[in-house]
Design a protein around this motif. Sequence first.
Motif, mmCIF file in Angstrom:
data_model
loop_
_atom_site.group_PDB
_atom_site.id
_atom_site.type_symbol
_atom_site.label_atom_id
_atom_site.label_comp_id
_atom_site.label_asym_id
_atom_site.label_seq_id
_atom_site.Cartn_x
_atom_site.Cartn_y
_atom_site.Cartn_z
ATOM 1 N N GLN A 352 28.314 44.876 18.475
ATOM 2 C CA GLN A 352 29.710 45.274 18.304
ATOM 3 C C GLN A 352 29.972 46.654 18.912
ATOM 4 O OE1 GLN A 352 31.547 44.656 14.414
ATOM 5 N NE2 GLN A 352 29.715 43.543 13.790
ATOM 6 N N SER A 353 28.922 47.491 18.985
ATOM 7 C CA SER A 353 29.148 48.833 19.526
ATOM 8 C C SER A 353 28.937 48.946 21.018
ATOM 9 C CB SER A 353 28.297 49.905 18.838
ATOM 10 O OG SER A 353 27.498 49.418 17.850
ATOM 11 N N ASP A 354 27.876 48.328 21.573
ATOM 12 C CA ASP A 354 27.655 48.562 23.009
ATOM 13 C C ASP A 354 27.101 47.375 23.791
ATOM 14 O OD1 ASP A 354 25.023 48.490 22.241
ATOM 15 O OD2 ASP A 354 24.523 50.510 22.867
ATOM 16 N N TYR A 355 27.029 46.192 23.187
ATOM 17 C CA TYR A 355 26.485 45.010 23.869
ATOM 18 C C TYR A 355 25.052 45.185 24.358
ATOM 19 C CZ TYR A 355 30.905 42.384 24.146
ATOM 20 O OH TYR A 355 32.032 41.678 23.857
ATOM 21 N N GLY A 356 24.336 46.120 23.768
ATOM 22 C CA GLY A 356 22.924 46.244 24.146
ATOM 23 C C GLY A 356 22.628 47.453 25.013
ATOM 24 N N SER A 357 21.360 47.879 24.968
ATOM 25 C CA SER A 357 20.931 49.036 25.776
ATOM 26 C C SER A 357 20.761 48.602 27.230
ATOM 27 C CB SER A 357 19.602 49.562 25.252
ATOM 28 O OG SER A 357 19.748 49.925 23.904
ATOM 29 N N SER A 358 20.772 49.577 28.107
ATOM 30 C CA SER A 358 20.672 49.311 29.551
ATOM 31 C C SER A 358 19.514 48.361 29.890
ATOM 32 C CB SER A 358 20.457 50.647 30.277
ATOM 33 O OG SER A 358 19.691 50.461 31.438
#
Length: 480
Positions: A352-358
């Motif tokens: 919900q916050s960032d769709y996952g880390s790079s």
Amino acid sequence: MLEFNWKPDKTFPIPLHLQIVGYIKEKISLNEWTIGTKLPSQRTLAELFEVNRSTIIAAMDELAAEGIVQGNSGGGTKIINNTWNLMNQNYNWNGYITSSNHQSNHMMIQQIDTAESDPNMIRMGSCEPAPELIPQDKIQGILKKLSVSSQPLGYEEPKGSPFLRKEICKYLKTIGIEVNPSSVLITSGALQGLQLISLGLLHANSIVYLEKPSYLYSLRIFQSFGMQLSGIPFESTGINIKKLSEKHNRKRGSILFTIPTFHNPTGTVMPVEKRKELIHFCEKEGLPIIEDDVYREIWFENPPPPPLKSFDNNGLVLYVGGISKNLSPGLRIGWVVGSEQVIARLADIKMQSDYGSSSLSQNVATELFASGLYQEHNDNLRKKVKVRRDTALTALNEHFKDIATWNIPTGGYFIWLKLNNPLSMHQLFAKALNRKVLVHPGYLYEFHSNQHIRISYSNATLTEISQGIRILSELVIEQL
Ligand SMILES: Cc1ncc(COP(=O)(O)O)c(C=O)c1O
């Protein structure tokens, strides 16, 4: 954050208080300081501008007479107006800023964050590894390899790259933690792990027990959501379990945050027997634990005892780790290990916050682990960091022998210096900044402490470490 990287020039023909008026007006006219912004106290301003308090009073009187600032009985002075704003009709965001849920960072931390970017600063506050400690060539080699591979850079699974989670599980096994990839969540640094725990598992009235001092005091991630920090006295072996038991009121939703290995800021390592005792206590009390283990790999003589998580048979420990301290903070790779139920919840919040880390960073980290470069690098790093620690200890013995005591860290990045006599840390910090030395006043980690300084030897060069400690000793002696 108000920036104070300027001082009035005593050689100028313009009176000092008018130079200060000009500086403040300029900040307002550039909209760097907006209406409603509270200025620091007169005493702090006098220290920052290195002038007498009477000069600040004269400057504030001038600004008040022009209707630009207003003092109040509580001692604060606020910016209340500016002609430029009236002309431009710029929107005043202050109401939004001050009423939002998230608290501002500590004023001092904001100042430190700004000073960090000064290339001439001796950075003994930062716990970031120096460029020479980051394996640039290895990372470059991996990037080259990845650039010709056909790995797509799409979104990853909610818990993060399955390949990286698998590699992390293999690594965790070497330190005594046996888990499946489904119990691992990849985060953007360990800090995001803590943030997700606060958002996904705690509520506004949760109590977070923690060591006093602790790194957590320097953050606002728990307090911003209404959680209360409850400091537990600290001893040479870590948190005092008896005191924890006295303080723990069995309120639902409480949790213990601890850094048992190379504690930030004291460098302390909790012995293995106490780790077992703490787990036993928390199991008995039903008190979950956040174990922050980001400094584990930076040991000098012997590896530290296994993590608390390795003694946890009931899924009580949320284990937070990462590669920021020992490998590369910029890749922003961390992890949380916990029961599948908890990890699924945190993964949902992360989506919900960032769709996952790079995915690029995750691919690099996967390669670092899978190729064995991670372990190889750690072996190298430990030797180099030990030389830094020894340099700091030599300088302390030379300059602080009669005015302070300190720990000899067996790993991690910190020396927790205790001055024999208390003094104004605000003043010392400001003077040190002026001499281009950046250290962290102890009160960032233990409110009201006026006797401690955290010295980090991770970032400055060896020459700078010696020089910085010498300058610091001169400033302390000046203030005694
Ligand atoms: C104890 C501790 N935990 C977590 C962090 C944050 O680590 P990261 O850069 O991986 O978010 C730090 C960094 O200062 C730290 O000292």
